[in-house]
Scaffold this active site. Structure first.
Site, PDB file in Angstrom:
ATOM      1  CE  LYS A   1      -3.661   2.681   0.765  1.00 36.76           C
ATOM      2  NZ  LYS A   1      -4.893   2.835   0.034  1.00 36.76           N
TER       3      LYS A   1
ATOM      4  CE  LYS B   1      -4.146   7.139   7.692  1.00 41.45           C
ATOM      5  NZ  LYS B   1      -4.463   5.810   7.127  1.00 41.45           N
TER       6      LYS B   1
HETATM    7  N1  LIG Z   1     -11.756   6.830   2.398  1.00 39.50           N
HETATM    8  C1  LIG Z   1     -10.994   6.314   1.419  1.00 39.50           C
HETATM    9  O1  LIG Z   1     -11.152   6.619   0.229  1.00 39.50           O
HETATM   10  C2  LIG Z   1      -9.931   5.281   1.754  1.00 39.50           C
HETATM   11  C3  LIG Z   1      -9.337   4.553   0.724  1.00 39.50           C
HETATM   12  C4  LIG Z   1      -8.379   3.598   1.032  1.00 39.50           C
HETATM   13  C5  LIG Z   1      -7.989   3.413   2.354  1.00 39.50           C
HETATM   14  N2  LIG Z   1      -8.565   4.157   3.341  1.00 39.50           N
HETATM   15  C6  LIG Z   1      -8.114   3.928   4.723  1.00 39.50           C
HETATM   16  O2  LIG Z   1      -9.135   3.231   5.414  1.00 39.50           O
HETATM   17  C7  LIG Z   1      -9.135   3.641   6.789  1.00 39.50           C
HETATM   18  C8  LIG Z   1     -10.532   4.158   7.149  1.00 39.50           C
HETATM   19  O3  LIG Z   1     -10.877   5.230   6.274  1.00 39.50           O
HETATM   20  P1  LIG Z   1     -12.364   5.841   6.266  1.00 39.50           P
HETATM   21  O4  LIG Z   1     -12.406   6.742   5.073  1.00 39.50           O
HETATM   22  O5  LIG Z   1     -13.370   4.772   6.414  1.00 39.50           O
HETATM   23  O6  LIG Z   1     -12.309   6.732   7.592  1.00 39.50           O
HETATM   24  P2  LIG Z   1     -13.500   7.324   8.479  1.00 39.50           P
HETATM   25  O7  LIG Z   1     -14.744   7.485   7.657  1.00 39.50           O
HETATM   26  O8  LIG Z   1     -12.966   8.514   9.179  1.00 39.50           O
HETATM   27  O9  LIG Z   1     -13.783   6.154   9.533  1.00 39.50           O
HETATM   28  C9  LIG Z   1     -12.858   5.841  10.532  1.00 39.50           C
HETATM   29  C10 LIG Z   1     -13.471   4.773  11.415  1.00 39.50           C
HETATM   30  O10 LIG Z   1     -12.528   4.476  12.450  1.00 39.50           O
HETATM   31  C11 LIG Z   1     -13.152   4.655  13.727  1.00 39.50           C
HETATM   32  N3  LIG Z   1     -12.148   5.104  14.692  1.00 39.50           N
HETATM   33  C12 LIG Z   1     -11.224   6.064  14.505  1.00 39.50           C
HETATM   34  N4  LIG Z   1     -10.462   6.194  15.613  1.00 39.50           N
HETATM   35  C13 LIG Z   1     -10.924   5.291  16.509  1.00 39.50           C
HETATM   36  C14 LIG Z   1     -10.562   4.943  17.826  1.00 39.50           C
HETATM   37  N5  LIG Z   1      -9.539   5.554  18.448  1.00 39.50           N
HETATM   38  N6  LIG Z   1     -11.267   3.989  18.441  1.00 39.50           N
HETATM   39  C15 LIG Z   1     -12.286   3.368  17.823  1.00 39.50           C
HETATM   40  N7  LIG Z   1     -12.693   3.647  16.565  1.00 39.50           N
HETATM   41  C16 LIG Z   1     -12.021   4.599  15.928  1.00 39.50           C
HETATM   42  C17 LIG Z   1     -14.211   5.699  13.485  1.00 39.50           C
HETATM   43  O11 LIG Z   1     -15.173   5.656  14.501  1.00 39.50           O
HETATM   44  P3  LIG Z   1     -16.170   6.913  14.749  1.00 39.50           P
HETATM   45  O12 LIG Z   1     -17.329   6.700  13.822  1.00 39.50           O
HETATM   46  O13 LIG Z   1     -16.535   6.829  16.171  1.00 39.50           O
HETATM   47  O14 LIG Z   1     -15.364   8.165  14.433  1.00 39.50           O
HETATM   48  C18 LIG Z   1     -14.747   5.210  12.123  1.00 39.50           C
HETATM   49  O15 LIG Z   1     -15.575   4.084  12.282  1.00 39.50           O
HETATM   50  C19 LIG Z   1      -8.026   4.676   6.934  1.00 39.50           C
HETATM   51  O16 LIG Z   1      -6.861   4.052   7.393  1.00 39.50           O
HETATM   52  C20 LIG Z   1      -7.839   5.192   5.511  1.00 39.50           C
HETATM   53  O17 LIG Z   1      -6.521   5.682   5.274  1.00 39.50           O
HETATM   54  C21 LIG Z   1      -9.536   5.078   3.073  1.00 39.50           C
END
Ligand SMILES: NC(=O)c1ccc[n+]([C@@H]2O[C@H](COP(=O)([O-])OP(=O)(O)OC[C@H]3O[C@@H](n4cnc5c(N)ncnc54)[C@H](OP(=O)(O)O)[C@@H]3O)[C@@H](O)[C@H]2O)c1
Length: 290
Positions: free
Chosen positions: A173, A241
């Site tokens: 990645k 990040k």
């Molecule tokens: N979005 C994209 O296009 C994409 C593409 C590829 C990879 N990713 C990767 O996938 C991952 C998630 O991305 P996302 O877009 O889904 O992010 P997001 O919408 O911000 O969701 C993050 C999730 O993690 C939870 N979380 C964060 N900190 C936490 C903690 N300390 N304890 C418990 N739960 C926690 C959040 O809970 P809450 O609901 O309570 O905040 C939420 O469920 C990241 O590592 C990102 O780099 C994202």
């Protein structure tokens, strides 16, 4: 065959990924820190919602997670309420978070102490890929454990490939993000140059996207870059990040990343302009006329 599975972290990515598991017929338990999202998920897909990762992980053969970064991951994995405490012997923890290879190795070691297994399995394909079930999944771990998890991961994957031992998924990645960073800066410079040269940017893209300059970013982002639309897509905060993880890993393996380091600083400037949640194609904003 239907399995008992758990999904921890129902964000932009996790919510639809867990939905595909339910649609494939698996019995799904979910946990989300903000309980309203877990309630919304259960209302949409059925299944069981729990208040802690440990409770959600109980009885599952596969426990999936998709949270923000290394520390978020540690906070749902360790301790009395963490996933490892609830998992039963032989179960597999599959992490879809984009995190460091170091945290992958650390959690794999902690899991092994409790007779549990671990796969690092970051994804590419964005929100659309998660919603359409067409993610690319890069996996690190042991082959027999990968074989157990792959048919279930396939519920939301277009491609799911074992890259090597634990950490190899995250390292792959990192390569993905390094390639994207430099490419987006090149695309920004090209689109800005076209505008300043008085060319019709849309026609330029139509022509050059049929040639050697073609890329996913050109196909999916060039036109919105020309329009100055950035309120969608993959957030600059997430990219910073990810690039931080790449730059830290490069310090240990000796790889030189001069362009990646420069683009990381450009993204810091985008953040300073209020673009934390803008799509990563917003690099072009820094080249715009004042
Ligand atoms: N979005 C994209 O296009 C994409 C593409 C590829 C990879 N990713 C990767 O996938 C991952 C998630 O991305 P996302 O877009 O889904 O992010 P997001 O919408 O911000 O969701 C993050 C999730 O993690 C939870 N979380 C964060 N900190 C936490 C903690 N300390 N304890 C418990 N739960 C926690 C959040 O809970 P809450 O609901 O309570 O905040 C939420 O469920 C990241 O590592 C990102 O780099 C994202």
């Amino acid at each position: 065959m239907a399995k008992k599975v758990t999904f921890l972290g129902l964000g932009v990515m996790g919510f639809p990924m867990a939905g595909h598991l339910a649609a494939a017929g698996h019995e799904v338990a979910v946990y989300n820190r903000t309980t309203s999202r877990a309630e919304a998920w259960v209302a949409k897909h059925g299944g069981r919602q729990e208040r802690t990762p440990a409770a959600a992980a109980k009885g599952a053969s596969l426990v999936f997670a998709c949270v923000g970064n290394d520390d978020d991951l540690r906070s749902i994995v360790y301790g009395e309420t963490g996933a490892l405490a609830g998992m039963e012997k032989g179960a597999v923890f599959i992490d879809h978070t984009t995190a460091s290879a170091e945290v992958a190795r650390e959690i794999a070691a902690a899991a092994a102490e409790s007779n549990l297994h671990f796969l690092d399995a970051p994804v590419s394909g964005g929100q659309a890929g998660a919603e359409n079930g067409k993610l690319t999944v890069m996996v690190g771990g042991e082959p027999p454990i990968f074989e157990q998890a792959k048919p279930v991961i396939d519920s939301y994957a277009r491609s799911c490939v074992l890259m090597g031992p634990v950490g190899s998924g995250q390292l792959t990645k990192m390569v993905n993000q390094i390639c994207i960073a430099g490419l987006l800066q090149g695309l920004s410079e090209g689109m800005n140059f076209a505008q300043r040269a008085g060319l019709d940017g849309k026609r330029v893209v139509e022509v050059i996207s049929k040639g050697a300059a073609q890329s996913w970013q050109m196909d999916n982002r060039a036109l919105t870059m020309l329009e100055g639309e950035f309120d969608f897509g993959f957030a600059v905060d997430w990219m910073r990040k990810d690039l931080g993880i790449c730059l830290a890993e490069a310090k240990t393996n000796g790889a030189r990343l001069p362009v990646t380091a420069l683009v990381d600083q450009f993204y810091a400037q985008v953040q300073a302009r209020g673009g934390q949640r803008w799509d990563t194609s917003s690099l072009i904003q820094l080249l715009a006329k004042d």
